[in-house]
Design an enzyme around this catalytic site. Structure first.
Site, PDB file in Angstrom:
ATOM      1  N   SER A  42       0.871  -1.176   0.000  1.00  0.00           N
ATOM      2  CA  SER A  42       0.000   0.000   0.000  1.00  0.00           C
ATOM      3  C   SER A  42       0.909   1.227   0.000  1.00  0.00           C
ATOM      4  O   SER A  42       1.114   1.894   0.990  1.00  0.00           O
ATOM      5  CB  SER A  42      -0.982  -0.097   1.167  1.00  0.00           C
ATOM      6  N   HIS A 152      -3.718  -5.535   2.940  1.00  0.00           N
ATOM      7  CA  HIS A 152      -2.899  -6.586   3.558  1.00  0.00           C
ATOM      8  C   HIS A 152      -3.694  -7.841   3.861  1.00  0.00           C
ATOM      9  O   HIS A 152      -3.180  -8.794   4.428  1.00  0.00           O
ATOM     10  CB  HIS A 152      -2.270  -6.066   4.857  1.00  0.00           C
ATOM     11  N   GLU A 161      -4.980  -1.402   9.289  1.00  0.00           N
ATOM     12  CA  GLU A 161      -4.283  -1.933  10.472  1.00  0.00           C
ATOM     13  C   GLU A 161      -4.944  -1.456  11.763  1.00  0.00           C
ATOM     14  O   GLU A 161      -5.241  -0.274  11.900  1.00  0.00           O
ATOM     15  CB  GLU A 161      -2.815  -1.473  10.476  1.00  0.00           C
ATOM     16  N   GLU A 202       1.091  -8.815   7.704  1.00  0.00           N
ATOM     17  CA  GLU A 202       1.921  -8.328   8.810  1.00  0.00           C
ATOM     18  C   GLU A 202       1.668  -9.110  10.101  1.00  0.00           C
ATOM     19  O   GLU A 202       2.008  -8.654  11.190  1.00  0.00           O
ATOM     20  CB  GLU A 202       1.694  -6.823   9.004  1.00  0.00           C
ATOM     21  N   ASP A 238      -3.960   2.280  11.291  1.00  0.00           N
ATOM     22  CA  ASP A 238      -3.483   2.813  10.019  1.00  0.00           C
ATOM     23  C   ASP A 238      -4.638   2.638   9.057  1.00  0.00           C
ATOM     24  O   ASP A 238      -4.928   1.523   8.611  1.00  0.00           O
ATOM     25  CB  ASP A 238      -2.240   2.055   9.528  1.00  0.00           C
ATOM     26  N   GLU A 281      -3.101   6.860  11.587  1.00  0.00           N
ATOM     27  CA  GLU A 281      -2.174   6.986  10.448  1.00  0.00           C
ATOM     28  C   GLU A 281      -2.953   7.062   9.138  1.00  0.00           C
ATOM     29  O   GLU A 281      -3.922   6.328   8.945  1.00  0.00           O
ATOM     30  CB  GLU A 281      -1.247   5.756  10.455  1.00  0.00           C
ATOM     31  N   ASP A 308       2.133   8.870   6.596  1.00  0.00           N
ATOM     32  CA  ASP A 308       2.930   7.816   5.951  1.00  0.00           C
ATOM     33  C   ASP A 308       2.926   8.106   4.447  1.00  0.00           C
ATOM     34  O   ASP A 308       3.839   8.770   3.942  1.00  0.00           O
ATOM     35  CB  ASP A 308       2.340   6.439   6.295  1.00  0.00           C
ATOM     36  N   LYS A 333      10.263   5.141   6.584  1.00  0.00           N
ATOM     37  CA  LYS A 333      10.544   3.903   5.855  1.00  0.00           C
ATOM     38  C   LYS A 333      11.668   4.227   4.879  1.00  0.00           C
ATOM     39  O   LYS A 333      11.426   4.890   3.858  1.00  0.00           O
ATOM     40  CB  LYS A 333       9.317   3.459   5.052  1.00  0.00           C
ATOM     41  N   HIS A 361       8.633  -1.147   9.260  1.00  0.00           N
ATOM     42  CA  HIS A 361       8.840  -2.230   8.286  1.00  0.00           C
ATOM     43  C   HIS A 361       7.975  -1.985   7.048  1.00  0.00           C
ATOM     44  O   HIS A 361       7.267  -0.973   6.971  1.00  0.00           O
ATOM     45  CB  HIS A 361       8.440  -3.563   8.935  1.00  0.00           C
ATOM     46  N   LYS A 385       7.110   0.149  14.169  1.00  0.00           N
ATOM     47  CA  LYS A 385       6.056  -0.726  13.653  1.00  0.00           C
ATOM     48  C   LYS A 385       6.709  -1.911  12.995  1.00  0.00           C
ATOM     49  O   LYS A 385       7.427  -1.758  12.000  1.00  0.00           O
ATOM     50  CB  LYS A 385       5.265   0.015  12.552  1.00  0.00           C
TER      51      LYS A 385
END
Ligand code: PGA
Ligand code: ZN
Length: 412
Positions: A42, A152, A161, A202, A238, A281, A308, A333, A361, A385
C-alpha cells in the site's frame, strides 16, 4: 582507513513470496555489510520507484559497483550523494530506490562490522555527528498491528491496520510481553466468536465479517483481559485511506457508508469517544490536504496524526505538512526515499518540528533485515512498527531490540 572493495547483489524471496534483492558490500579489510530490501503493498504515490529485481541486481553489481569501489565507506553522505546523482531522477526510477538503498545501508553495516561496533552505535554517531553514548540509549515502543484489513488482507475490512500500543512507561521487554499477551487473548476471543484466525501480511488476524467498530471492540476486549486501556495500553489505526477513496468520497463498504471529508472526521470522533485511540495513520488520501488540516485541528491535541503515504520519508513533502499543520508524527521507511542520508535528513526535520518518529517495516519484508530496529534506537525514535509479534520477518525486528537490550544490560 579501509576502502570499498566490491559490491555484489543477488535476488532472494521476501515474506510474500516475491523476489527482492540482497546486496553485499565488502571492504578491503574483509568486513562485509549485507542488506535485503523490503517492499510495500500500500505504497504512497510519491515513493521512490522499485525497479524489477533482475534490473536492480544488474545495476548494483555493475554500474554502482564500478562507481563506488575504492570509495571511503565512512563518507556515508558522499556515497549517498554519488548514488543520488548517478540516478539523477526525483523518484529514483533510473536506478531504482531498491538498488540505491541496498548499497547505502550495506555500506553502513560494513563499516560497523569493520569497526567491531554495533550497527545502532555507528548509525547514532553518523546521525548525531558525535560518538554514541550509552547514557542516551532509548528504545522505541512497539506498535503491534494485530488485526489486518485493507490491502494486507482480503477480508472486506476497509481500514488496513488495528494496533495495540503499550504505554511508553514500559521497558522494551515488558512492552513486547504486553503486545504478545494481548495478541494471544485476541486469538482466543476470535475463536470463541467462530471467526478465522488466519493471519494477514503483517501477522495480524484477518477474519471476514468485521467492521471497524467491531475490530476495535475485539482489541479492547482482548487488552482488558490483563491490562487497563487508557493506562497500560492504547489503540491505533493505520487507515490507509487511499485504498477506499474515490472521487471525493471514502467508501466503507462493510457498513454501506460513503463519507465525505467532514463525515469521515465525524466517524473518527465517534470511535475516539469509545476507544482509547492515540494513533491515527493516513486518515485521509495523501492529496486531500484540507481534510488533513481539519483532522489535525480536531483530533491532534490528544492523538498522534501520523503521516505515511502523505510524506513518504521525503523532506519535500514533510516541509509542506509542517507548514500546513497536517500531522504531529511521521512514519519513517528508508525504502520510500532510497538512501540513508535522505532518511536522516527527514528524521532531523521531523524532530526539529517536535514530531514523534515511528520507524516502520513494510508488508513484504525479510527476516534477514533488522536494520530498522538499529535505526530506531540510533535516532531515538519514539515508536517502531513491525507488525504482530508473530511471523519470522516481523519478530526479527523485535528480537533485535531484545538483543540490543541484552547487550546493554548483561545479566552477569
Ligand atoms: P505497505 O503498508 O508496507 O504495504 O506499503 C504499510 C503501511 O501502510 O504502513
Ligand atoms: Zn501506513
Amino acid at each position: 582507513m579501509s576502502k570499498i572493495k566490491a559490491i555484489s547483489c543477488h535476488k532472494i524471496l521476501n515474506s510474500r513470496g516475491d523476489w527482492t534483492i540482497e546486496t553485499h558490500v565488502e571492504l578491503d579489510d574483509g568486513a562485509v555489510g549485507i542488506q535485503a530490501i523490503p517492499e510495500g503493498a500500500s505504497k504512497g504515490e510519491r515513493e521512490a520507484v522499485s525497479l524489477p529485481v533482475d534490473k536492480s541486481v544488474h545495476i548494483v553489481s555493475t554500474v554502482i559497483d564500478d562507481a563506488i569501489r575504492g570509495e571511503n565507506p565512512e563518507d556515508q553522505e558522499g556515497i549517498d550523494r554519488m548514488l543520488i546523482e548517478m540516478d539523477g531522477t526525483a523518484n529514483k526510477h533510473h536506478f531504482g530506490g531498491n538498488s540505491l538503498l541496498s548499497v547505502s545501508l550495506a555500506v553502513a553495516s560494513a563499516v560497523s562490522n569493520s569497526k567491531g561496533i554495533e550497527l545502532y552505535e555507528y548509525l547514532s554517531a553518523q546521525f548525531y555527528k558525535k560518538p554514541f553514548s550509552k547514557a542516551s540509549l532509548q528504545f522505541p515502543t512497539p506498535v503491534f498491528n494485530v488485526l489486518n484489513g485493507g490491502k494486507h488482507a482480503h477480508n472486506g475490512l476497509s481500514f488496513q491496520e488495528f494496533m495495540v500500543i503499550p504505554s511508553r512507561a514500559y521497558s522494551i521487554d515488558k512492552a513486547i510481553e504486553i503486545g504478545t499477551n494481548i495478541y494471544h487473548s485476541l486469538k482466543t476471543k476470535l475463536i470463541e466468536e467462530h471467526l478465522d484466525v488466519d493471519v494477514g501480511d503483517e501477522g495480524g488476524f484477518a477474519p471476514n465479517n468485521l467492521t471497524v467498530p467491531k475490530a476495535l471492540e475485539f482489541l479492547k476486549a482482548a487488552a482488558s483481559e490483563q491490562y487497563k486501556p487508557g493506562k497500560d495500553v492504547f489503540f491505533g489505526m493505520d487507515v490507509a485511506a487511499e485504498s477506499f477513496y474515490s472521487e471525493g468520497h471514502y467508501k466503507i463498504r462493510e457498513e454501506n457508508l460513503e463519507l465525505n471529508d467532514d463525515k469521515l472526521i465525524e466517524y473518527y470522533e465517534k470511535l475516539f469517544k469509545k476507544f482509547e485511540i492515540i494513533y491515527l495513520e493516513d486518515p485521509f488520501y495523501e492529496r486531500d490536504y484540507q481534510a488533513w488540516e481539519a483532522v489535525y485541528k480536531k483530533l491532534g491535541n490528544n492523538c498522534m496524526i501520523v503521516g505515511d503515504d502523505l510524506v513518504v520519508t521525503n523532506t519535500k513533502y514533510l516541509k509542506k505538512a509542517i507548514e500546513r499543520k497536517m500531522i504531529n508524527a511521521v512514519i519513517v521507511k528508508p525504502n520510500q526515499v532510497g538512501t540513508l542520508t535522505e532518511t536522516f535528513d527527514f528524521v532531523r526535520m521531523a524532530q526539529e518540528a517536535k514530531m514523534d518518529i515511528i520507524l516502520s517495516h513494510r508488508s513484504g519484508d525479510t527476516a534477514e533485515d533488522t536494520f530498522i530496529a538499529d535505526l530506531a534506537v540510533a535516532v531515538g525514535a519514539q515508536f517502531i512498527k513491525s507488525g504482530a509479534p508473530v511471523r519470522g520477518e516481523r519478530v526479527a525486528k523485535y528480537n533485535r531490540l531484545l538483543e540490543i537490550l541484552a547487550i546493554n544490560n548483561p545479566e552477569d
